[in-house]
Design a protein around this motif. Structure first.
Motif, PDB file in Angstrom:
ATOM      1  N   PRO A  60     -85.290  82.626 118.120  1.00  0.00           N
ATOM      2  CA  PRO A  60     -83.740  82.349 118.132  1.00  0.00           C
ATOM      3  C   PRO A  60     -82.959  83.359 118.000  1.00  0.00           C
ATOM      4  O   PRO A  60     -83.173  84.481 117.390  1.00  0.00           O
ATOM      5  N   LEU A  61     -81.767  83.492 118.782  1.00  0.00           N
ATOM      6  CA  LEU A  61     -80.835  84.811 118.437  1.00  0.00           C
ATOM      7  C   LEU A  61     -80.074  84.477 117.096  1.00  0.00           C
ATOM      8  O   LEU A  61     -79.897  83.326 116.769  1.00  0.00           O
ATOM      9  N   ILE A  62     -79.963  85.709 116.504  1.00  0.00           N
ATOM     10  CA  ILE A  62     -79.146  85.521 115.319  1.00  0.00           C
ATOM     11  C   ILE A  62     -78.107  86.468 115.375  1.00  0.00           C
ATOM     12  O   ILE A  62     -78.125  87.732 115.779  1.00  0.00           O
ATOM     13  N   TYR A  63     -77.034  85.847 114.797  1.00  0.00           N
ATOM     14  CA  TYR A  63     -75.650  86.656 115.090  1.00  0.00           C
ATOM     15  C   TYR A  63     -74.988  86.801 114.010  1.00  0.00           C
ATOM     16  O   TYR A  63     -75.521  86.315 112.889  1.00  0.00           O
ATOM     17  N   ARG A 109     -75.022  85.625 108.417  1.00  0.00           N
ATOM     18  CA  ARG A 109     -75.970  85.680 109.703  1.00  0.00           C
ATOM     19  C   ARG A 109     -76.197  84.115 110.047  1.00  0.00           C
ATOM     20  O   ARG A 109     -76.401  83.245 109.370  1.00  0.00           O
ATOM     21  N   ASP A 110     -76.013  83.792 111.335  1.00  0.00           N
ATOM     22  CA  ASP A 110     -76.347  82.369 111.845  1.00  0.00           C
ATOM     23  C   ASP A 110     -76.773  82.476 113.368  1.00  0.00           C
ATOM     24  O   ASP A 110     -76.755  83.434 113.857  1.00  0.00           O
ATOM     25  N   TYR A 111     -77.250  81.217 113.665  1.00  0.00           N
ATOM     26  CA  TYR A 111     -77.666  81.234 115.019  1.00  0.00           C
ATOM     27  C   TYR A 111     -76.324  81.076 116.132  1.00  0.00           C
ATOM     28  O   TYR A 111     -76.789  81.082 117.184  1.00  0.00           O
ATOM     29  N   SER A 112     -75.528  80.994 115.708  1.00  0.00           N
ATOM     30  CA  SER A 112     -74.240  80.859 116.439  1.00  0.00           C
ATOM     31  C   SER A 112     -73.274  81.899 115.755  1.00  0.00           C
ATOM     32  O   SER A 112     -72.760  81.783 114.723  1.00  0.00           O
ATOM     33  N   SER A 113     -72.539  82.578 116.566  1.00  0.00           N
ATOM     34  CA  SER A 113     -71.506  83.655 115.973  1.00  0.00           C
ATOM     35  C   SER A 113     -70.294  83.053 115.734  1.00  0.00           C
ATOM     36  O   SER A 113     -69.483  83.260 114.866  1.00  0.00           O
ATOM     37  N   ARG A 114     -69.931  82.093 116.353  1.00  0.00           N
ATOM     38  CA  ARG A 114     -68.693  81.169 116.307  1.00  0.00           C
ATOM     39  C   ARG A 114     -68.733  80.486 115.161  1.00  0.00           C
ATOM     40  O   ARG A 114     -67.788  80.222 114.235  1.00  0.00           O
ATOM     41  N   ALA A 137     -70.641  81.125 112.385  1.00  0.00           N
ATOM     42  CA  ALA A 137     -70.639  82.176 111.265  1.00  0.00           C
ATOM     43  C   ALA A 137     -69.359  82.528 111.099  1.00  0.00           C
ATOM     44  O   ALA A 137     -68.804  82.471 109.850  1.00  0.00           O
ATOM     45  N   SER A 138     -68.510  82.796 112.028  1.00  0.00           N
ATOM     46  CA  SER A 138     -67.337  83.118 111.917  1.00  0.00           C
ATOM     47  C   SER A 138     -66.308  81.862 111.455  1.00  0.00           C
ATOM     48  O   SER A 138     -65.694  82.198 110.204  1.00  0.00           O
ATOM     49  N   ASP A 139     -66.329  80.857 111.714  1.00  0.00           N
ATOM     50  CA  ASP A 139     -65.770  79.560 111.384  1.00  0.00           C
ATOM     51  C   ASP A 139     -66.212  79.313 109.886  1.00  0.00           C
ATOM     52  O   ASP A 139     -65.444  78.847 108.868  1.00  0.00           O
TER      53      ASP A 139
END
Length: 272
Positions: A45-48, A227-232, A234-236
């Motif tokens: 999975p992509l990590i952002y 760090r999370d699988y969703s950049s949005r 992680a920001s929220d």
């Protein structure tokens, strides 16, 4: 000695030609190992990563502390390390996870990996009952009014539930309500979305291990990263964490004001 050296050279040369004759197998091995590496990388999975800068206000600069240096030390001491630990505390993280629903995941398969949709999901699932263990099922949009729910984790009946938007549906994991989001459109018809809800403690533990804090030297500014699988997401989550921290700081300040007033009243009574 010369004869022995000549034999050794001949043996090495024979070994080289022998290995060279097997070049096909070496090539196949390289291709197989490269293919395995590529496949594992493609499935991962992509990590952002997302970060925010936070300025910690030193309460020693306020007039409240300057009012009386004889106040108790717990009202005057300021330690940035304590603030760092507070940002990764379970209380604040749990507050942030609940605000952002970060313990609920919506993923779709794209090529070899699953992609986290987060707020880009066409629907939002509201779990009306508490979930003690991870709950996973498949959601498929039927049309603009209904969805199919199936493959519930822990259920072997194979039943497919048809749910209308905004209606309460009884499922093996409890009562849920499915609501369409603003980005819902016909392109989502027939797409299988894997919905997963983790226990709140599991999500808090995940983010405790994926949040890092970098204090800036000789300042009260620190960079908080997630760090999370969703950049949005992680920001929220970081913004929700900062909001929770500010609210906690205000509550602590109010409590300090109450304690300070009580301390001053006690001193006045003693003097009087």
């Amino acid at each position: 000695m010369a004869s022995a050296k000549k034999n050794a050279d001949i043996n090495l040369l024979d070994l080289f030609y022998y290995l060279l004759s097997k070049w096909v197998w070496f090539l196949i091995s390289v291709i197989v190992f490269c293919g395995i590496f590529w496949y594992r990388s493609a499935k991962s999975p992509l990590i952002y990563s997302s970060s925010v800068s936070v300025m910690i206000k030193d309460p020693s600069q306020t007039s409240m502390v300057d009012l009386d240096q004889s106040l108790p030390s717990y009202l005057r001491n300021f330690n940035v390390t304590n603030e760092l630990l507070q940002f990764k505390s379970r209380k604040l993280l749990e507050n942030a996870v609940r605000r952002t629903n970060a313990n609920v995941s919506y993923t779709v398969p794209i090529r070899f990996r699953r992609i986290e949709l987060y707020n880009n999901a066409p629907c939002t699932v509201n779990f009306l009952d508490s979930v003690a263990s991870p709950a996973t099922f498949t959601l498929r949009c039927k049309d603009d009014k209904q969805v199919f729910l199936s493959n519930f984790q822990g259920s072997d009946d194979g039943k497919v539930y048809t749910a209308s938007f905004h209606d309460i549906v009884q499922t093996p994991i409890g009562n849920i309500v499915v609501q369409p989001n603003t980005n819902f459109n016909p392109s989502w018809y027939g797409v299988d979305i894997l919905v997963s809800k983790q226990h709140i403690n599991s999500s808090v533990g995940f983010y405790q291990g994926n949040i890092s804090i970098d204090p800036q030297r000789q300042s009260t500014v620190m960079v908080v990263s997630a760090r999370d699988y969703s950049s949005r997401r992680a920001s929220d989550l970081l913004h929700a964490l900062v909001e929770a921290y500010n609210e906690e700081a205000i509550n602590d300040k109010n409590q300090i004001s109450i304690n300070t007033a009580a301390f001053i009243d006690e001193r006045i009574q003693i003097i009087g």
